[in-house]
Write a protein that holds these residues in place. Structure first.
Motif, PDB file in Angstrom:
ATOM      1  N   THR A  14       7.488   8.174  -1.323  1.00  0.00           N
ATOM      2  CA  THR A  14       8.492   7.487  -0.517  1.00  0.00           C
ATOM      3  C   THR A  14       8.305   7.839   0.945  1.00  0.00           C
ATOM      4  O   THR A  14       7.989   8.974   1.275  1.00  0.00           O
ATOM      5  CB  THR A  14       9.908   7.918  -0.969  1.00  0.00           C
ATOM      6  N   ASP A  15       8.529   6.863   1.803  1.00  0.00           N
ATOM      7  CA  ASP A  15       8.404   7.109   3.234  1.00  0.00           C
ATOM      8  C   ASP A  15       9.494   8.062   3.675  1.00  0.00           C
ATOM      9  O   ASP A  15      10.668   7.848   3.402  1.00  0.00           O
ATOM     10  CB  ASP A  15       8.528   5.789   3.982  1.00  0.00           C
ATOM     11  N   GLU A  16       9.114   9.122   4.364  1.00  0.00           N
ATOM     12  CA  GLU A  16      10.080  10.132   4.763  1.00  0.00           C
ATOM     13  C   GLU A  16      10.955   9.658   5.910  1.00  0.00           C
ATOM     14  O   GLU A  16      10.603   8.728   6.624  1.00  0.00           O
ATOM     15  CB  GLU A  16       9.347  11.419   5.195  1.00  0.00           C
ATOM     16  N   PRO A  17      12.118  10.332   6.088  1.00  0.00           N
ATOM     17  CA  PRO A  17      12.998   9.968   7.196  1.00  0.00           C
ATOM     18  C   PRO A  17      12.323  10.156   8.540  1.00  0.00           C
ATOM     19  O   PRO A  17      11.482  11.022   8.723  1.00  0.00           O
ATOM     20  CB  PRO A  17      14.175  10.944   7.043  1.00  0.00           C
ATOM     21  N   GLY A  18      12.700   9.356   9.475  1.00  0.00           N
ATOM     22  CA  GLY A  18      12.159   9.411  10.819  1.00  0.00           C
ATOM     23  C   GLY A  18      12.548   8.127  11.496  1.00  0.00           C
ATOM     24  O   GLY A  18      13.354   7.362  10.982  1.00  0.00           O
ATOM     25  N   TRP A  19      11.990   7.857  12.644  1.00  0.00           N
ATOM     26  CA  TRP A  19      12.331   6.620  13.343  1.00  0.00           C
ATOM     27  C   TRP A  19      11.058   5.902  13.741  1.00  0.00           C
ATOM     28  O   TRP A  19      10.145   6.498  14.291  1.00  0.00           O
ATOM     29  CB  TRP A  19      13.156   6.929  14.585  1.00  0.00           C
ATOM     30  N   GLU A  20      11.026   4.603  13.484  1.00  0.00           N
ATOM     31  CA  GLU A  20       9.899   3.799  13.926  1.00  0.00           C
ATOM     32  C   GLU A  20       9.976   3.628  15.444  1.00  0.00           C
ATOM     33  O   GLU A  20      11.059   3.578  16.029  1.00  0.00           O
ATOM     34  CB  GLU A  20       9.921   2.421  13.253  1.00  0.00           C
ATOM     35  N   VAL A  21       8.834   3.508  16.082  1.00  0.00           N
ATOM     36  CA  VAL A  21       8.795   3.309  17.528  1.00  0.00           C
ATOM     37  C   VAL A  21       8.872   1.815  17.818  1.00  0.00           C
ATOM     38  O   VAL A  21       8.135   1.016  17.234  1.00  0.00           O
ATOM     39  CB  VAL A  21       7.495   3.888  18.132  1.00  0.00           C
ATOM     40  N   VAL A  57       4.703  22.427   5.985  1.00  0.00           N
ATOM     41  CA  VAL A  57       5.960  21.988   6.606  1.00  0.00           C
ATOM     42  C   VAL A  57       6.892  21.310   5.605  1.00  0.00           C
ATOM     43  O   VAL A  57       8.074  21.102   5.882  1.00  0.00           O
ATOM     44  CB  VAL A  57       5.706  21.029   7.787  1.00  0.00           C
ATOM     45  N   GLY A  58       6.346  20.971   4.422  1.00  0.00           N
ATOM     46  CA  GLY A  58       7.189  20.383   3.391  1.00  0.00           C
ATOM     47  C   GLY A  58       7.434  18.900   3.544  1.00  0.00           C
ATOM     48  O   GLY A  58       8.421  18.381   3.042  1.00  0.00           O
ATOM     49  N   TYR A  59       6.520  18.209   4.233  1.00  0.00           N
ATOM     50  CA  TYR A  59       6.643  16.761   4.407  1.00  0.00           C
ATOM     51  C   TYR A  59       5.379  16.091   3.879  1.00  0.00           C
ATOM     52  O   TYR A  59       4.353  16.743   3.678  1.00  0.00           O
ATOM     53  CB  TYR A  59       6.838  16.399   5.879  1.00  0.00           C
ATOM     54  N   GLY A  60       5.434  14.793   3.699  1.00  0.00           N
ATOM     55  CA  GLY A  60       4.286  14.068   3.177  1.00  0.00           C
ATOM     56  C   GLY A  60       3.167  13.914   4.187  1.00  0.00           C
ATOM     57  O   GLY A  60       3.394  13.900   5.395  1.00  0.00           O
ATOM     58  N   GLU A  61       1.941  13.785   3.689  1.00  0.00           N
ATOM     59  CA  GLU A  61       0.778  13.594   4.568  1.00  0.00           C
ATOM     60  C   GLU A  61       0.917  12.324   5.398  1.00  0.00           C
ATOM     61  O   GLU A  61       0.532  12.289   6.566  1.00  0.00           O
ATOM     62  CB  GLU A  61      -0.501  13.517   3.731  1.00  0.00           C
ATOM     63  N   ASP A  62       1.475  11.268   4.791  1.00  0.00           N
ATOM     64  CA  ASP A  62       1.602   9.997   5.502  1.00  0.00           C
ATOM     65  C   ASP A  62       2.466  10.151   6.750  1.00  0.00           C
ATOM     66  O   ASP A  62       2.149   9.605   7.806  1.00  0.00           O
ATOM     67  CB  ASP A  62       2.211   8.944   4.573  1.00  0.00           C
ATOM     68  N   LEU A  63       3.543  10.916   6.631  1.00  0.00           N
ATOM     69  CA  LEU A  63       4.414  11.132   7.789  1.00  0.00           C
ATOM     70  C   LEU A  63       3.682  11.913   8.873  1.00  0.00           C
ATOM     71  O   LEU A  63       3.788  11.612  10.057  1.00  0.00           O
ATOM     72  CB  LEU A  63       5.682  11.875   7.374  1.00  0.00           C
ATOM     73  N   VAL A  64       2.916  12.933   8.467  1.00  0.00           N
ATOM     74  CA  VAL A  64       2.168  13.735   9.433  1.00  0.00           C
ATOM     75  C   VAL A  64       1.202  12.855  10.210  1.00  0.00           C
ATOM     76  O   VAL A  64       1.121  12.932  11.438  1.00  0.00           O
ATOM     77  CB  VAL A  64       1.399  14.875   8.729  1.00  0.00           C
ATOM     78  N   TYR A  65       0.471  11.988   9.495  1.00  0.00           N
ATOM     79  CA  TYR A  65      -0.468  11.086  10.162  1.00  0.00           C
ATOM     80  C   TYR A  65       0.257  10.149  11.127  1.00  0.00           C
ATOM     81  O   TYR A  65      -0.200   9.918  12.257  1.00  0.00           O
ATOM     82  CB  TYR A  65      -1.236  10.263   9.122  1.00  0.00           C
ATOM     83  N   LYS A  66       1.378   9.596  10.693  1.00  0.00           N
ATOM     84  CA  LYS A  66       2.122   8.650  11.536  1.00  0.00           C
ATOM     85  C   LYS A  66       2.631   9.323  12.808  1.00  0.00           C
ATOM     86  O   LYS A  66       2.589   8.734  13.898  1.00  0.00           O
ATOM     87  CB  LYS A  66       3.291   8.055  10.756  1.00  0.00           C
ATOM     88  N   ILE A  67       3.132  10.540  12.682  1.00  0.00           N
ATOM     89  CA  ILE A  67       3.647  11.246  13.854  1.00  0.00           C
ATOM     90  C   ILE A  67       2.511  11.606  14.807  1.00  0.00           C
ATOM     91  O   ILE A  67       2.623  11.421  16.025  1.00  0.00           O
ATOM     92  CB  ILE A  67       4.423  12.507  13.422  1.00  0.00           C
ATOM     93  N   THR A  69      -0.260  10.139  15.251  1.00  0.00           N
ATOM     94  CA  THR A  69      -0.870   8.957  15.875  1.00  0.00           C
ATOM     95  C   THR A  69       0.155   8.154  16.687  1.00  0.00           C
ATOM     96  O   THR A  69      -0.140   7.036  17.128  1.00  0.00           O
ATOM     97  CB  THR A  69      -1.502   8.043  14.807  1.00  0.00           C
ATOM     98  N   GLY A  70       1.349   8.714  16.890  1.00  0.00           N
ATOM     99  CA  GLY A  70       2.353   8.074  17.729  1.00  0.00           C
ATOM    100  C   GLY A  70       3.005   6.859  17.124  1.00  0.00           C
ATOM    101  O   GLY A  70       3.550   6.015  17.841  1.00  0.00           O
ATOM    102  N   LYS A  71       3.005   6.750  15.801  1.00  0.00           N
ATOM    103  CA  LYS A  71       3.602   5.597  15.136  1.00  0.00           C
ATOM    104  C   LYS A  71       4.994   5.883  14.586  1.00  0.00           C
ATOM    105  O   LYS A  71       5.648   4.969  14.080  1.00  0.00           O
ATOM    106  CB  LYS A  71       2.688   5.113  14.001  1.00  0.00           C
ATOM    107  N   ARG A  72       5.402   7.134  14.659  1.00  0.00           N
ATOM    108  CA  ARG A  72       6.715   7.495  14.127  1.00  0.00           C
ATOM    109  C   ARG A  72       7.332   8.588  14.996  1.00  0.00           C
ATOM    110  O   ARG A  72       6.632   9.484  15.474  1.00  0.00           O
ATOM    111  CB  ARG A  72       6.609   7.976  12.689  1.00  0.00           C
ATOM    112  N   ILE A  73       8.633   8.476  15.223  1.00  0.00           N
ATOM    113  CA  ILE A  73       9.342   9.449  16.039  1.00  0.00           C
ATOM    114  C   ILE A  73       9.773  10.615  15.139  1.00  0.00           C
ATOM    115  O   ILE A  73      10.518  10.413  14.181  1.00  0.00           O
ATOM    116  CB  ILE A  73      10.591   8.811  16.684  1.00  0.00           C
ATOM    117  N   PRO A  74       9.315  11.827  15.428  1.00  0.00           N
ATOM    118  CA  PRO A  74       9.687  12.963  14.572  1.00  0.00           C
ATOM    119  C   PRO A  74      11.143  13.369  14.765  1.00  0.00           C
ATOM    120  O   PRO A  74      11.688  13.278  15.864  1.00  0.00           O
ATOM    121  CB  PRO A  74       8.746  14.072  15.046  1.00  0.00           C
TER     122      PRO A  74
END
Length: 292
Positions: A14-21, A57-67, A69-74
């Motif tokens: 599942t996509d982790e919480p965060g904010w799309e840019v 950090v206890g989060y998914g790899e997909d979230l790490v990549y998105k953050i 690469t500037g695609k997700r607001i941590p």
């Protein structure tokens, strides 16, 4: 305000919480790209690969990549955890302030910046209790009723933004705030009677602040200068002002003196037609009693 919802852990799919840019928000894109780059450089400097960092950090790899690469607001807690894992000595955690400024939608951020400079605000919303006066629970009820529906992420962003705007009540010196509220918006039990009760209690507390005036427009009035829609007028220390109403310039913000005079004239008549602040407090107390 802490946003509801815990981080989804590795392996849930599942996509982790965060904010799309927002792709149209150039400043936010630049800030988040810089934050992501710094996180990646710090991680690589420690020799830690993305899968290992994600586990740490206890989060998914997909979230790490998105953050990175500037695609997700941590979220703030992500930066705090990353700071500890990467032994950054507070350098990563310090980026929370930059992230905080861009995590809200651009139009909300621009409005908050204007409100932060204003020395006087005149506000009338014929459809809802004004956003500056809404409790988080009441705001959530409004936002979740919107059709087509907002995503869960959008709801959380808007609520966080509204809560952040409430800093205007704590400014020193405080601006003069004038609100006119429609009686029917105070009677609708959106989200349930308990939420309405909490909202009415909040209004009574806000109305006791010496720089805040709340007035209620009763439904029984046979004359009403607000039939053309809401009004917002913000005045600044240098004597300039900006206003907005659906009936003026198509709802676009205006600073022309003639148009501002029209808005202030309408607002002044609305205030004269509404209950006085003292009468309004008694009226809201009466409505509060009906929610028991």
């Amino acid at each position: 305000m802490s946003v509801n919802g815990e981080a989804v852990r590795v392996g849930t799919g599942t996509d982790e919480p965060g904010w799309e840019v927002d792709p149209d928000d150039d400043w936010a894109l630049a800030v988040i790209a810089t934050v992501g780059r710094q996180l990646r450089l710090r991680r690589e400097a420690t020799g830690m690969r993305v899968p290992d960092f994600a586990v740490a950090v206890g989060y998914g790899e997909d979230l790490v990549y998105k953050i990175e690469t500037g695609k997700r607001i941590p979220r703030p807690e992500y930066l705090d955890t990353a700071d500890g894992v990467l032994d950054a000595g507070g350098l990563i955690a310090a980026m929370k302030e930059d992230v905080r400024r861009v995590r809200y939608p651009k139009k909300v951020r621009d409005l908050a910046q204007m409100e932060a400079r204003a020395v006087e605000l005149q506000l009338y919303d014929p459809l809802h209790i004004h956003g500056l006066l809404q409790t988080p629970e009441f705001a959530r009820a409004l936002l979740t009723m919107r059709r087509p529906a907002y995503s869960t992420e959008e709801v959380e962003r808007f609520i966080a933004a509204r809560v952040a705007r409430k800093a205007i009540f704590e400014r020193d010196p405080a601006p003069d705030l004038s609100f006119v509220l429609e009686e029917w918006t105070l009677r609708r039990p959106l989200g349930g009677r308990a939420i309405l009760r909490g909202q009415l209690e909040h209004l009574l507390e806000a109305g006791q602040l010496r720089h805040v005036e709340l007035q209620v427009m009763p439904m029984e009035r046979d004359e009403h200068a607000g039939v053309d829609g809401g009004i917002e007028v913000l005045k600044f220390e240098d004597g300039s002002a900006i206003g907005r109403s659906p009936a003026v310039a198509g709802g676009r913000p205006v600073s022309d003196l003639r148009q501002l005079r029209i808005l202030e004239l309408r607002y002044g008549i609305i205030r004269a037609q509404a209950l006085t602040p003292r009468e309004s407090a008694v009226f809201i107390e009466h409505l509060l009693g009906e929610t028991c």
